[in-house]
Design an enzyme around this catalytic site. Structure first.
Site, PDB file in Angstrom:
ATOM      1  CD  GLU A  75      -3.184  -0.950   0.447  1.00  0.00           C
ATOM      2  OE1 GLU A  75      -3.342  -0.003  -0.318  1.00  0.00           O
ATOM      3  OE2 GLU A  75      -4.003  -1.862   0.464  1.00  0.00           O
ATOM      4  CB  CYS A  87      -2.002   7.080   1.093  1.00  0.00           C
ATOM      5  SG  CYS A  87      -3.362   6.486   1.948  1.00  0.00           S
TER       6      CYS A  87
HETATM    7  P1  NAD Z   1       7.930   5.323   4.780  1.00  0.00           P
HETATM    8  O1  NAD Z   1       7.960   4.651   3.510  1.00  0.00           O
HETATM    9  O2  NAD Z   1       9.041   6.263   5.289  1.00  0.00           O
HETATM   10  O3  NAD Z   1       7.850   4.325   6.162  1.00  0.00           O
HETATM   11  C1  NAD Z   1       6.764   3.386   6.186  1.00  0.00           C
HETATM   12  C2  NAD Z   1       6.888   2.503   6.996  1.00  0.00           C
HETATM   13  O4  NAD Z   1       8.069   1.406   6.238  1.00  0.00           O
HETATM   14  C3  NAD Z   1       7.780   2.777   8.333  1.00  0.00           C
HETATM   15  O5  NAD Z   1       7.049   1.680   9.356  1.00  0.00           O
HETATM   16  C4  NAD Z   1       9.289   2.541   8.094  1.00  0.00           C
HETATM   17  O6  NAD Z   1      10.235   2.183   9.276  1.00  0.00           O
HETATM   18  C5  NAD Z   1       9.371   1.203   7.059  1.00  0.00           C
HETATM   19  N1  NAD Z   1      10.351   1.250   6.244  1.00  0.00           N
HETATM   20  C6  NAD Z   1      10.925   2.055   5.509  1.00  0.00           C
HETATM   21  N2  NAD Z   1      11.968   1.494   4.642  1.00  0.00           N
HETATM   22  C7  NAD Z   1      11.859   0.176   4.852  1.00  0.00           C
HETATM   23  C8  NAD Z   1      12.972  -0.910   4.294  1.00  0.00           C
HETATM   24  N3  NAD Z   1      13.675  -0.576   3.524  1.00  0.00           N
HETATM   25  N4  NAD Z   1      12.209  -1.868   4.915  1.00  0.00           N
HETATM   26  C9  NAD Z   1      11.542  -2.382   5.792  1.00  0.00           C
HETATM   27  N5  NAD Z   1      10.595  -1.272   6.234  1.00  0.00           N
HETATM   28  C10 NAD Z   1      10.873  -0.074   5.956  1.00  0.00           C
HETATM   29  O7  NAD Z   1       6.595   6.150   4.752  1.00  0.00           O
HETATM   30  P2  NAD Z   1       6.156   7.386   5.921  1.00  0.00           P
HETATM   31  O8  NAD Z   1       6.739   8.646   5.796  1.00  0.00           O
HETATM   32  O9  NAD Z   1       5.875   6.855   7.266  1.00  0.00           O
HETATM   33  O10 NAD Z   1       4.381   7.287   5.135  1.00  0.00           O
HETATM   34  C11 NAD Z   1       4.094   8.272   4.282  1.00  0.00           C
HETATM   35  C12 NAD Z   1       4.043   7.573   2.880  1.00  0.00           C
HETATM   36  O11 NAD Z   1       3.105   6.128   3.103  1.00  0.00           O
HETATM   37  C13 NAD Z   1       3.510   8.092   1.887  1.00  0.00           C
HETATM   38  O12 NAD Z   1       3.989   7.778   0.604  1.00  0.00           O
HETATM   39  C14 NAD Z   1       2.068   7.681   1.648  1.00  0.00           C
HETATM   40  O13 NAD Z   1       1.428   7.700   0.506  1.00  0.00           O
HETATM   41  C15 NAD Z   1       2.201   6.283   1.877  1.00  0.00           C
HETATM   42  N6  NAD Z   1       0.980   5.832   2.774  1.00  0.00           N
HETATM   43  C16 NAD Z   1       0.158   4.877   1.725  1.00  0.00           C
HETATM   44  C17 NAD Z   1      -0.999   4.276   2.002  1.00  0.00           C
HETATM   45  C18 NAD Z   1      -1.654   3.339   1.226  1.00  0.00           C
HETATM   46  O14 NAD Z   1      -2.611   2.731   1.826  1.00  0.00           O
HETATM   47  N7  NAD Z   1      -1.615   3.293  -0.054  1.00  0.00           N
HETATM   48  C19 NAD Z   1      -1.497   4.519   3.479  1.00  0.00           C
HETATM   49  C20 NAD Z   1      -0.873   5.613   4.183  1.00  0.00           C
HETATM   50  C21 NAD Z   1       0.538   6.081   3.878  1.00  0.00           C
END
Ligand code: NAD
Length: 500
Positions: free
Chosen positions: A257, A291
């Protein structure tokens, strides 16, 4: 505006109310608040990822054999506890993410709703029976629990995304290991404590839910562990690009997602007051940190000046400030880095010929934190920074002359999460619904604010995953096709003769 000391007291008392031991030994993570931009306090330590997966894996053997409606009873109790602690959990969401109270309460309501859904689901994990081509044979598909589900969640929905995954996974007979965002450990501790209480009260096997606080390293350990059958990861497209191939390399399942770059089309027949209100919420709500936030507006050229001036007036009126205060509609950005990313995007848009109509400036609300007025930017074409997801409140306005052009523009980005059209022309609405290439497409409804009943997720660089309602539960189970022969003789499919 609350001081940092007041936020610390509020957060500690919320945690105690939710059943978290605030005197437990702390780990390396420190909770912070975007309201002040300051640290709150170090948070209790959680097990290592390896130990957590071992416990969840062991618990799966027992949990999978608990009848599904009995598993549903646990989810029912979780939903009741969430209802009883709705305000407390919402307080933590506001402290850690900066959501205004009404949106924070809405997020907890979404958790209660998905629990209701999953309780019903626990009696509806239907398979199919299909006619066999062989006499005296029966053909059926049966759904079985999958195993350990790893949940990685983003900061902006710190509690709802966990519940979408966990309520459904538990009803399906899976156990869960949760790695929340490093920005929202308090929300995670609160949720885990409520589920632990529900599990204790109902005598569920120990270890069915594990919380591991940490950053990317903890996430990577979850992603790479072959004992984790499904990795459900919510976050940026950058994160998904790393996670997807790593899970695939070990033939695990992933449910991604990821980021969106959501657009709305406004046509000449649109009801303007419905359109303007919906667009302002979708673009500026949650300070543009959903998102599904509306990032591109594709307006018929004939209407563009009028729509821009109405939106600019609405953006200028938006009450920005203390998210705990009734009447505030826009809270802070989550970090200074988000504010800087917003400024960089506005600069890039201007350099490419865009005109910042209003907003973008820092807002002084008499506290620390990172506050900005939502920005409206008219751009000459869809290129450069407009193609990217900047996780901040910026709405780019583009013009179109005919619907073909508008739909091509709408689909002309790599992301594919959510879309909207404002029109009272039935044919235009139907064409849009058929041709928009997103996972969610709405008519006379903005891009954000989905209900749990439908499957949630997007296409293309949004990852292709579906979670929450409808038949998204299938991602959390494995399907077996069974052929049962009660004929007393051998009959091969397709009429093959292999008599010995
Ligand atoms: P992010 O990608 O920085 O982090 C999200 C999660 O992934 C965190 O728990 C982080 O620790 C983990 N993470 C990051 N890199 C990783 C890796 N290499 N391996 C494993 N885990 C890893 O995102 P954010 O800043 O917390 O949230 C904002 C983003 O999330 C935006 O792009 C938004 O669109 C997206 N989002 C999408 C949805 C959806 O349902 N499509 C919902 C909410 C947020």
């Amino acid at each position: 505006m609350k001081t940092n000391a007041e936020l610390i007291d509020l957060a500690r008392s919320a945690l105690r109310d939710l059943g978290v031991d605030t005197d437990a030994p702390t780990g390396h993570l420190i909770a912070r608040s975007p309201l002040t931009g300051e640290d709150l306090f170090p948070v209790p330590a959680t097990p290592s990822m390896r130990d957590a997966i071992t416990k969840a894996d062991a618990a799966f053997d027992e949990w999978r054999n608990v009848p599904a409606p009995v598993r549903g009873a646990l989810v029912k109790r979780l939903g009741e506890l969430l209802g009883e602690h709705k305000q407390t959990l919402a307080t933590l969401v506001t402290i850690e993410v900066g959501k205004i109270t009404s949106e924070a309460l809405g997020e907890v309501q979404e958790m209660i709703d998905i629990c209701d859904f999953a309780v019903g689901l626990s009696r509806q994990l239907y398979g199919k029976t299909m006619p066999s081509e062989r006499p005296g044979h029966r053909l059926q598909e049966v759904w079985h629990p999958l195993g350990v589900v790893g949940v990685i969640s983003a900061f902006n929905f710190p509690v709802a995304v966990w519940s979408w995954n966990t309520a459904v996974a538990l009803a399906c007979g899976d156990t869960v290991v949760w790695k929340p965002s490093e920005l929202t450990p308090l929300c995670a501790l609160g949720c885990a404590a409520l589920l632990e209480r529900a599990a204790r009260e109902l005598g569920a096997p120990e270890g069915i839910h594990q919380l591991v606080l940490g950053g990317r390293d903890a996430g990577a350990a979850l992603v790479d562990d072959p004992r984790v059958a499904l990795v459900s990861a919510t976050g940026s497209t950058r994160m998904g690009r790393e996670v997807g191939p790593r899970v695939a390399a070990r033939f695990g399942r992933s449910l991604l997602e990821l980021g969106g770059n959501n657009a709305t089309i406004v046509t000449p027949s649109a009801d303007m007051s419905v359109a303007i209100n919906s667009i302002v919420f979708a673009a500026a709500g949650t300070a543009g940190q959903r998102c599904t936030s509306n990032r591109r507006l594709i307006v018929h050229r004939y209407l563009a000046d009028d729509v821009v001036s109405k939106l600019a007036a609405a953006f200028d009126r938006l009450p920005i400030g203390d998210p705990f205060e009734q009447g505030t509609l826009v809270g802070p950005l989550v970090s200074e880095a988000s504010y800087e990313a917003m400024q960089a995007a506005l600069k890039a848009a201007s350099e490419a010929g865009g005109e910042v109509i209003c907003g973008g400036e820092r807002v002084d609300v008499g506290a620390g934190g990172h506050w900005a007025r939502p920005a409206l930017v008219r751009v000459p074409e869809q290129s450069g920074v407009v193609l990217e997801e900047t996780f901040a409140p910026i709405l780019y306005v583009l013009s179109y002359d005919d619907l073909d052009e508008a739909i091509a523009m709408h689909n002309g980005v790599v992301q594919g999460l959510s879309a909207g059209i404002f029109t009272n022309d039935h044919a235009e609405a139907e064409r849009f619904l058929a041709e928009a290439d997103t996972g969610i497409a709405n008519v006379n409804v903005g891009t954000s604010g989905a209900e749990i009943g439908g499957a949630f997720g997007g296409e293309k660089a949004t990852g292709g995953g579906r979670e929450s309602g409808s038949d998204a539960w299938r991602s959390y189970m494995r399907r077996a096709t069974n052929t049962i022969n009660y004929s007393g003789s051998v009959a091969l499919a397709q009429g093959v003769d292999f008599s010995v």
